[in-house]
Design a protein around this motif. Structure first.
Motif, mmCIF file in Angstrom:
data_model
loop_
_atom_site.group_PDB
_atom_site.id
_atom_site.type_symbol
_atom_site.label_atom_id
_atom_site.label_comp_id
_atom_site.label_asym_id
_atom_site.label_seq_id
_atom_site.Cartn_x
_atom_site.Cartn_y
_atom_site.Cartn_z
ATOM 1 N N ALA A 68 0.863 -1.090 0.071
ATOM 2 C CA ALA A 68 0.173 -0.109 -0.064
ATOM 3 C C ALA A 68 0.829 1.382 0.303
ATOM 4 O O ALA A 68 0.645 2.146 -0.733
ATOM 5 C CB ALA A 68 -0.870 -0.146 1.235
ATOM 6 N N ILE A 69 2.037 1.084 0.764
ATOM 7 C CA ILE A 69 2.795 2.409 0.835
ATOM 8 C C ILE A 69 3.499 2.621 -0.505
ATOM 9 O O ILE A 69 3.933 3.698 -0.864
ATOM 10 C CB ILE A 69 3.827 2.243 1.939
ATOM 11 N N GLU A 70 3.931 1.459 -1.122
ATOM 12 C CA GLU A 70 4.679 1.384 -2.114
ATOM 13 C C GLU A 70 3.591 2.134 -3.380
ATOM 14 O O GLU A 70 4.230 2.820 -4.306
ATOM 15 C CB GLU A 70 5.188 0.193 -2.615
ATOM 16 N N ILE A 142 -7.468 -11.073 0.759
ATOM 17 C CA ILE A 142 -7.059 -11.950 -0.325
ATOM 18 C C ILE A 142 -7.722 -11.354 -1.476
ATOM 19 O O ILE A 142 -7.171 -10.880 -2.641
ATOM 20 C CB ILE A 142 -7.759 -13.263 0.105
ATOM 21 N N GLY A 143 -9.027 -10.749 -1.707
ATOM 22 C CA GLY A 143 -9.622 -10.215 -2.652
ATOM 23 C C GLY A 143 -9.040 -8.876 -3.118
ATOM 24 O O GLY A 143 -8.662 -8.849 -4.192
ATOM 25 N N VAL A 144 -8.606 -8.159 -2.087
ATOM 26 C CA VAL A 144 -7.694 -6.986 -2.588
ATOM 27 C C VAL A 144 -6.544 -7.325 -3.181
ATOM 28 O O VAL A 144 -6.091 -6.544 -4.201
ATOM 29 C CB VAL A 144 -7.469 -5.999 -1.137
ATOM 30 N N ALA A 145 -5.816 -8.219 -2.631
ATOM 31 C CA ALA A 145 -4.260 -8.617 -3.312
ATOM 32 C C ALA A 145 -4.609 -9.037 -4.605
ATOM 33 O O ALA A 145 -3.716 -8.661 -5.506
ATOM 34 C CB ALA A 145 -3.909 -9.700 -2.401
ATOM 35 N N PHE A 146 -5.768 -9.771 -5.024
ATOM 36 C CA PHE A 146 -5.863 -10.387 -6.331
ATOM 37 C C PHE A 146 -6.369 -9.281 -7.357
ATOM 38 O O PHE A 146 -5.946 -8.900 -8.420
ATOM 39 C CB PHE A 146 -6.665 -11.583 -6.390
ATOM 40 N N SER A 155 3.901 -3.150 -7.896
ATOM 41 C CA SER A 155 4.315 -3.779 -6.583
ATOM 42 C C SER A 155 3.317 -4.967 -6.070
ATOM 43 O O SER A 155 3.725 -5.459 -5.072
ATOM 44 C CB SER A 155 4.004 -2.669 -5.274
ATOM 45 N N ALA A 156 2.449 -4.989 -6.571
ATOM 46 C CA ALA A 156 1.482 -6.252 -6.732
ATOM 47 C C ALA A 156 1.860 -7.417 -7.680
ATOM 48 O O ALA A 156 2.199 -7.133 -8.842
ATOM 49 C CB ALA A 156 0.130 -5.850 -6.913
ATOM 50 N N SER A 157 1.970 -8.578 -7.102
ATOM 51 C CA SER A 157 2.205 -9.583 -7.713
ATOM 52 C C SER A 157 1.343 -10.883 -7.850
ATOM 53 O O SER A 157 0.659 -10.856 -6.717
ATOM 54 C CB SER A 157 3.789 -10.397 -7.810
#
Length: 273
Positions: A68-70, A142-146, A155-157
């Motif tokens: 989130a910070i990135e 989990i939902g937010v990560a996907f 920054s998200a993988s």
């Protein structure tokens, strides 16, 4: 596993991941001890809760707050601001829901039940509601990560999102046990105890789908959503998981298991994410 998830839509990714955390790990935790033992080993339970707390703390930072910070670093606002606002709002949300929904924590007595008119409900219902309440931020995370992966943030993988689901699945094992074993101890049948225990995790797929849709439809919300999920998870850890693991005199064991859980989740996230 990551290659398989890459062929699916974001909603299906979040849905399948939380079906694993709910239908797989929560149900497995509820079944393992309920169907194999007659009594609950308190040291084992406290150690498992401590481990779960460590996993949740590590996941909150490595998989949610740090990304989130990135993500916010490229915005006009200070990078720390969206994460701070979302984190506090996540905790306030769980605090407010905690005051409304009638529930009792697995390690607590009926006279310490919380929410609106909890005395009008059976203890079994209050136990399930407590764990259900705590599963909301896990499914949302989990939902937010996907959703972050689908939104294309650098920054998200996908590997990190899958790792988060694995970590939450690991800590769901003791959660399933935490609600099933007290019900079994109070005289409920093995099958009913198991069913109540695994039913408490059904909210995770629902929360995951909501999280995916929210961040894919409104991308600027993503740093806030990630930190919101982190704040909600940390509230659960500090309000229930850690106190519950230490109130039976096994403080050293629970603390060491918490550190082990944190380390395991950190390794998973850094090595695989």
């Amino acid at each position: 596993m990551v290659d398989f998830f890459s062929t699916l839509s974001p909603v299906m990714q979040g849905l399948l991941a939380t079906i694993f955390t709910w239908g797989g790990m929560t149900a497995l935790g509820g079944a393992t001890l309920v169907f194999t033992t007659k009594t609950m080993n308190q040291k084992l339970m406290d150690g498992m809760l401590g481990f779960a707390g460590g996993v949740m703390i590590a996941a909150s930072f490595w998989s949610l707050l740090s990304p989130a910070i990135e993500m916010a670093d490229s915005d006009a606002l200070p990078a720390w601001l969206p994460a701070s606002i979302g984190f506090i709002l996540g905790g306030l949300f769980l605090w407010a829901v905690d005051k409304v929904i009638p529930h009792v924590h697995p390690t607590a007595k009926m006279d310490s039940a919380e929410g609106i008119r909890p005395d009008r409900r059976r203890r079994s219902t209050l136990l399930v509601l407590a764990i259900t309440l705590h599963n909301i931020p896990e499914g949302l995370a989990i939902g937010v990560a996907f959703g972050a992966v689908a939104a294309g943030f650098p920054s998200a993988s996908l590997a990190a999102a899958v790792t988060l689901a694995i970590g939450i699945g690991i800590q769901n094992f003791p959660e399933g046990t935490a609600v099933s074993m007290p019900l079994r101890r109070e005289g409920m049948s093995r099958m009913k105890s198991f069913m109540y225990g695994q039913f408490s995790g059904i909210v995770e797929p629902i929360a995951a789908v909501i999280g995916v849709l929210a961040v894919t439809l409104i991308e600027p919300l993503l740093p806030f959503a990630l930190s919101f999920a982190a704040g909600a998870m940390i509230f659960v850890v500090t309000e229930e998981v850690i106190p519950g693991s230490q109130e039976n005199g096994n403080k050293d064991l629970a603390s060491m298991c918490l550190m082990i859980g944190f380390t395991v989740m950190m390794i998973l996230d850094v090595a695989l994410g």
